[in-house]
Motif scaffolding. Structure first.
Motif, PDB file in Angstrom:
ATOM      1  N   MET A   1       0.825  -1.194   0.000  1.00  6.75           N
ATOM      2  CA  MET A   1       0.000   0.000   0.000  1.00  6.75           C
ATOM      3  C   MET A   1       0.869   1.256   0.000  1.00  6.75           C
ATOM      4  O   MET A   1       0.506   2.247  -0.616  1.00  6.75           O
ATOM      5  N   GLU A   2       1.992   1.182   0.684  1.00  4.27           N
ATOM      6  CA  GLU A   2       2.906   2.329   0.746  1.00  4.27           C
ATOM      7  C   GLU A   2       3.503   2.627  -0.630  1.00  4.27           C
ATOM      8  O   GLU A   2       3.656   3.790  -1.010  1.00  4.27           O
ATOM      9  N   LEU A   3       3.826   1.577  -1.384  1.00  5.80           N
ATOM     10  CA  LEU A   3       4.364   1.764  -2.736  1.00  5.80           C
ATOM     11  C   LEU A   3       3.336   2.456  -3.634  1.00  5.80           C
ATOM     12  O   LEU A   3       3.681   3.389  -4.376  1.00  5.80           O
ATOM     13  N   LEU A   4       2.090   2.047  -3.547  1.00 11.70           N
ATOM     14  CA  LEU A   4       1.030   2.676  -4.332  1.00 11.70           C
ATOM     15  C   LEU A   4       0.906   4.156  -3.986  1.00 11.70           C
ATOM     16  O   LEU A   4       0.812   5.007  -4.871  1.00 11.70           O
ATOM     17  N   LYS A   5       0.928   4.452  -2.698  1.00 12.82           N
ATOM     18  CA  LYS A   5       0.838   5.845  -2.258  1.00 12.82           C
ATOM     19  C   LYS A   5       2.015   6.664  -2.781  1.00 12.82           C
ATOM     20  O   LYS A   5       1.829   7.789  -3.259  1.00 12.82           O
ATOM     21  N   ASN A   6       3.216   6.112  -2.729  1.00 10.21           N
ATOM     22  CA  ASN A   6       4.392   6.828  -3.214  1.00 10.21           C
ATOM     23  C   ASN A   6       4.337   7.061  -4.722  1.00 10.21           C
ATOM     24  O   ASN A   6       4.725   8.130  -5.206  1.00 10.21           O
ATOM     25  N   ILE A   7       3.848   6.088  -5.480  1.00  9.41           N
ATOM     26  CA  ILE A   7       3.689   6.258  -6.924  1.00  9.41           C
ATOM     27  C   ILE A   7       2.672   7.358  -7.209  1.00  9.41           C
ATOM     28  O   ILE A   7       2.879   8.198  -8.093  1.00  9.41           O
ATOM     29  N   LEU A   8       1.586   7.372  -6.457  1.00  5.35           N
ATOM     30  CA  LEU A   8       0.576   8.419  -6.634  1.00  5.35           C
ATOM     31  C   LEU A   8       1.138   9.801  -6.301  1.00  5.35           C
ATOM     32  O   LEU A   8       0.821  10.782  -6.986  1.00  5.35           O
ATOM     33  N   VAL A   9       1.968   9.881  -5.286  1.00  2.00           N
ATOM     34  CA  VAL A   9       2.586  11.164  -4.929  1.00  2.00           C
ATOM     35  C   VAL A   9       3.492  11.649  -6.059  1.00  2.00           C
ATOM     36  O   VAL A   9       3.480  12.837  -6.417  1.00  2.00           O
ATOM     37  N   VAL A  10       4.263  10.755  -6.648  1.00  2.00           N
ATOM     38  CA  VAL A  10       5.129  11.125  -7.774  1.00  2.00           C
ATOM     39  C   VAL A  10       4.283  11.640  -8.939  1.00  2.00           C
ATOM     40  O   VAL A  10       4.581  12.685  -9.529  1.00  2.00           O
ATOM     41  N   LEU A  11       3.216  10.936  -9.280  1.00  2.00           N
ATOM     42  CA  LEU A  11       2.338  11.371 -10.368  1.00  2.00           C
ATOM     43  C   LEU A  11       1.668  12.708 -10.048  1.00  2.00           C
ATOM     44  O   LEU A  11       1.499  13.555 -10.928  1.00  2.00           O
ATOM     45  N   HIS A  12       1.310  12.889  -8.783  1.00  2.00           N
ATOM     46  CA  HIS A  12       0.693  14.133  -8.328  1.00  2.00           C
ATOM     47  C   HIS A  12       1.649  15.315  -8.528  1.00  2.00           C
ATOM     48  O   HIS A  12       1.276  16.340  -9.087  1.00  2.00           O
ATOM     49  N   LEU A  13       2.882  15.132  -8.106  1.00  2.00           N
ATOM     50  CA  LEU A  13       3.882  16.199  -8.253  1.00  2.00           C
ATOM     51  C   LEU A  13       4.210  16.461  -9.721  1.00  2.00           C
ATOM     52  O   LEU A  13       4.406  17.615 -10.121  1.00  2.00           O
ATOM     53  N   LEU A  14       4.258  15.416 -10.525  1.00  2.00           N
ATOM     54  CA  LEU A  14       4.490  15.608 -11.957  1.00  2.00           C
ATOM     55  C   LEU A  14       3.334  16.383 -12.602  1.00  2.00           C
ATOM     56  O   LEU A  14       3.562  17.229 -13.478  1.00  2.00           O
ATOM     57  N   GLY A  15       2.124  16.110 -12.169  1.00  2.00           N
ATOM     58  CA  GLY A  15       0.974  16.864 -12.678  1.00  2.00           C
ATOM     59  C   GLY A  15       1.099  18.340 -12.377  1.00  2.00           C
ATOM     60  O   GLY A  15       0.898  19.186 -13.251  1.00  2.00           O
ATOM     61  N   TRP A  16       1.466  18.676 -11.144  1.00  2.00           N
ATOM     62  CA  TRP A  16       1.642  20.089 -10.792  1.00  2.00           C
ATOM     63  C   TRP A  16       2.819  20.700 -11.534  1.00  2.00           C
ATOM     64  O   TRP A  16       2.789  21.876 -11.907  1.00  2.00           O
ATOM     65  N   ALA A  17       3.874  19.918 -11.754  1.00  2.00           N
ATOM     66  CA  ALA A  17       5.024  20.430 -12.506  1.00  2.00           C
ATOM     67  C   ALA A  17       4.626  20.767 -13.939  1.00  2.00           C
ATOM     68  O   ALA A  17       5.072  21.782 -14.491  1.00  2.00           O
ATOM     69  N   ILE A  18       3.784  19.945 -14.542  1.00  2.00           N
ATOM     70  CA  ILE A  18       3.308  20.213 -15.898  1.00  2.00           C
ATOM     71  C   ILE A  18       2.493  21.506 -15.924  1.00  2.00           C
ATOM     72  O   ILE A  18       2.639  22.329 -16.823  1.00  2.00           O
ATOM     73  N   VAL A  19       1.629  21.684 -14.923  1.00  2.00           N
ATOM     74  CA  VAL A  19       0.815  22.900 -14.863  1.00  2.00           C
ATOM     75  C   VAL A  19       1.706  24.128 -14.714  1.00  2.00           C
ATOM     76  O   VAL A  19       1.565  25.116 -15.456  1.00  2.00           O
ATOM     77  N   LEU A  20       2.621  24.096 -13.771  1.00  2.00           N
ATOM     78  CA  LEU A  20       3.483  25.246 -13.522  1.00  2.00           C
ATOM     79  C   LEU A  20       4.384  25.538 -14.720  1.00  2.00           C
ATOM     80  O   LEU A  20       4.481  26.679 -15.176  1.00  2.00           O
TER      81      LEU A  20
END
Length: 115
Positions: A1-20
């Motif tokens: 479950m921790e690995l899934l959460k960490n992958i989601l966090v990476v995707l989340h940050l990449l999404g914000w990086a694309i926006v910025l």
């Protein structure tokens, strides 16, 4: 479950990086880059999934729902602005893009600094 959460966090940050990145690149000739909407939707969906995974896990720390609520409102505003800017490109100005970039930076700052 921790690995899934960490992958989601990476995707989340990449999404914000694309926006910025997409908004800052287009400040001179104000327009919304095609990827900005995708980045905002990625950040919004992965943020919701991160909260869901955190709620399901056996972690003893409960997520701060006030912080999550504030971040959700900001994410919805950024997503709404990108949708408006994509559908009505004539409304996009440097101030419009500045608002998207500023709210994105604020959302990241809240994630890092609010403890």
């Amino acid at each position: 479950m921790e690995l899934l959460k960490n992958i989601l966090v990476v995707l989340h940050l990449l999404g914000w990086a694309i926006v910025l990145g997409g908004t800052l690149v287009n400040l001179r000739a104000p327009k919304i880059a095609p990827g900005v909407l995708h980045g905002a939707l990625t950040a919004l969906v992965t943020g919701i999934l991160i909260v869901g995974v955190s709620e399901m896990s056996d972690d003893l720390r409960d997520p701060n729902m006030v912080k999550i609520g504030v971040k959700l409102v900001i994410a919805l505003v950024v997503t709404g602005l990108t949708i408006v800017g994509t559908r009505k490109p004539e409304r996009v100005t440097t101030g419009f893009l500045g608002a998207i970039a500023g709210l994105t930076a604020l959302n990241v700052a809240i994630a890092v600094l609010w403890r």
